[in-house]
Design an enzyme around this catalytic site. Structure first.
Site, PDB file in Angstrom:
ATOM      1  N   HIS A 230      -8.574   8.140  11.178  1.00  0.00           N
ATOM      2  CA  HIS A 230      -7.461   8.944  11.625  1.00  0.00           C
ATOM      3  C   HIS A 230      -8.232  10.246  11.908  1.00  0.00           C
ATOM      4  O   HIS A 230      -7.523  11.277  11.167  1.00  0.00           O
ATOM      5  CB  HIS A 230      -6.533   8.818  10.545  1.00  0.00           C
ATOM      6  CG  HIS A 230      -5.814   7.411  10.679  1.00  0.00           C
ATOM      7  ND1 HIS A 230      -4.680   7.223  11.588  1.00  0.00           N
ATOM      8  CD2 HIS A 230      -5.871   6.178   9.777  1.00  0.00           C
ATOM      9  CE1 HIS A 230      -4.376   5.883  11.357  1.00  0.00           C
ATOM     10  NE2 HIS A 230      -5.135   5.558  10.272  1.00  0.00           N
ATOM     11  N   ASP A 309      -6.086  -5.242   9.190  1.00  0.00           N
ATOM     12  CA  ASP A 309      -4.757  -4.176   9.330  1.00  0.00           C
ATOM     13  C   ASP A 309      -3.605  -4.647   9.345  1.00  0.00           C
ATOM     14  O   ASP A 309      -2.747  -4.058  10.211  1.00  0.00           O
ATOM     15  CB  ASP A 309      -5.224  -3.153  10.456  1.00  0.00           C
ATOM     16  CG  ASP A 309      -4.514  -1.826  10.474  1.00  0.00           C
ATOM     17  OD1 ASP A 309      -3.993  -1.749   9.348  1.00  0.00           O
ATOM     18  OD2 ASP A 309      -4.629  -0.845  11.023  1.00  0.00           O
TER      19      ASP A 309
HETATM   20 ZN   LIG Z   1      -3.681   0.740   8.336  1.00  0.00          ZN
END
Ligand SMILES: [Zn+2]
Length: 420
Positions: A230, A309
């Site tokens: 991120h 994920d």
């Molecule tokens: Zn994630």
């Protein structure tokens, strides 16, 4: 209290996990495939990998499984998974987490790292408490409960904090209102740790945020594993994060600055960093198949891990679901939130492995990506992650149709398609 004092010591007849013989499978070893091999499991460990004849005499009392027509992989290790079957790790009880762990075992996953999105301290504390409880229960059950009473479930190894110290400009589906910056050790007070020396702690960090590189150093000093993600960090900051101990990149390509020839971004840096591993969401949605092949070509199976994920709707099919305070729509294997962005996946490691096979990866490369590389990232490769004598018998047999036929966890039957 030990199992004996508790009067729950298993009788000899219940110790089906003591000796198990797996016959006839194609066995995926670290460097290739052995056709028609036989594996003897003793006391939860892989005792022998051999040809049929060598073992038939010494394994007479073992419980046998005929795995002809199946391919035997090391059990999958998923280091990035938020939930499945209606459960999100952030809001889960230990019992909820166990449901996820059972589901994962049915898909060949034998170890996982429950993954938490940015949240208030109180939510973190509760979620980590539930994970710690599940870990303790799974440990106890390994010696006190028979497979039939309570089949083993995928082992929770610790916790993965995805954020909260990440970049709002690369938030993906994370809730930016819970993002934080780092000043000093006190900034970590609300980020609960599991009170168990064996627990793995992994955190995804964006090193370019205020205090980011210092945070990497602080976490590594505590024995945490740091993954960069991120993020829009420049090469200099990424080098500094690596110098401070970060050696992995979270969901490579996604939620990071892309490769442009005048601005190579985190992706360009990651492709070239030979001492840095990456993981990818191999669902064919988060990354184009060519991007997955590019990652494998550049990084190799020893530096590329497969993750799911996965989020709460995984395993439940199409529909609308409440996830992290918003509605996520699942349609044809894709998730999207109200803003139209992808919001996690609904795959498991099994789907990711099948995807990589379909893209031309060889079985032993897939085994490395789905098991050994993530096990090494977590520092547990001495006990699992590959089919080698002396390692724990975490194994999954997959039939030619790509379905799981049998999952063993520490030699115990966690899933057997014949019993369904
Ligand atoms: Zn994630």
């Amino acid at each position: 209290m030990t199992a004996e004092e508790d009067g729950r010591e298993l009788k000899a007849g219940e110790r089906t996990r003591d000796r198990v013989l797996l016959r006839g499978a194609r066995v995926v070893l670290p460097d290739g495939v052995a056709d028609d091999a036989t594996i003897l499991v003793e006391g939860g460990l892989i005792a022998r990998v051999a040809t049929d004849d060598e073992l038939s005499s010494e394994a007479r009392d073992a419980r046998e499984f005929d795995l002809r027509g199946a391919t035997l992989y090391p059990g999958f290790v998923d280091v990035h998974i938020h939930g499945a079957v209606g459960v999100d790790a952030l809001a889960a009880s230990a019992e909820d987490l166990r449901r996820v762990a059972r589901f994962l075992a049915s898909r060949g996953v034998t170890s996982w790292l429950p993954t938490l999105v940015p949240a208030p301290d109180e939510d973190y504390r509760r979620a980590v408490g539930a994970i710690a409880t599940l870990m303790r229960e799974q440990d106890e059950e390994a010696t006190t409960v028979s497979d039939r009473e309570r089949p083993p479930s995928a082992r929770a190894l610790g916790v993965h904090y995805e954020g909260p110290f990440v970049n709002t400009a690369q938030c993906g589906a994370l809730r930016t209102r819970y993002f934080r910056t780092f000043a000093d050790a006190s900034s970590l007070e609300g980020v609960a740790a599991i009170d168990d020396p064996r627990a793995v702690h992994l955190m995804t960090v964006a090193p370019e945020i205020e205090g980011g590189v210092a945070l990497v150093g602080e976490l590594c000093g505590r024995g945490w594993i740091v993954s960069v993600g991120h993020t829009r960090a420049d090469a200099q900051t990424l080098d500094a994060a690596r110098g401070a101990g970060a050696r992995h990149l979270t969901h490579f390509f996604n939620a990071m600055s892309p490769l442009h020839h005048r601005a190579p971004g985190v992706v360009g840096w990651g492709l070239l960093a030979d001492d840095v591993t990456c993981d990818v969401i191999a669902d064919g949605v988060h990354c184009h198949p060519l991007a997955l092949r590019l990652a494998l070509r550049c990084k190799g199976a020893d530096r590329l891990a497969l993750i799911s994920d996965a989020v709460l709707p995984a395993g439940l099919g199409d529909g609308d679901y409440e996830v992290w305070g918003e509605t996520i729509t699942v349609e044809g294997g894709r998730t999207r939130n109200a803003r139209g962005s992808i919001a996690g996946s609904v795959i498991t490691s099994l789907d990711a492995a099948r995807m990589m096979l379909a893209l031309g990866a060889r079985p032993h490369e897939v085994a490395r990506m789905a098991s050994l590389t993530p096990a090494r990232l977590l520092g547990v490769e001495d006990s699992c992650g590959s089919i080698e004598e002396g390692k724990r018998a975490d194994l999954v047999a997959i039939d030619d149709g790509g379905q799981v036929r049998l999952t063993l966890i520490a030699g115990r039957v966690a899933f057997d398609a014949a019993e369904k």
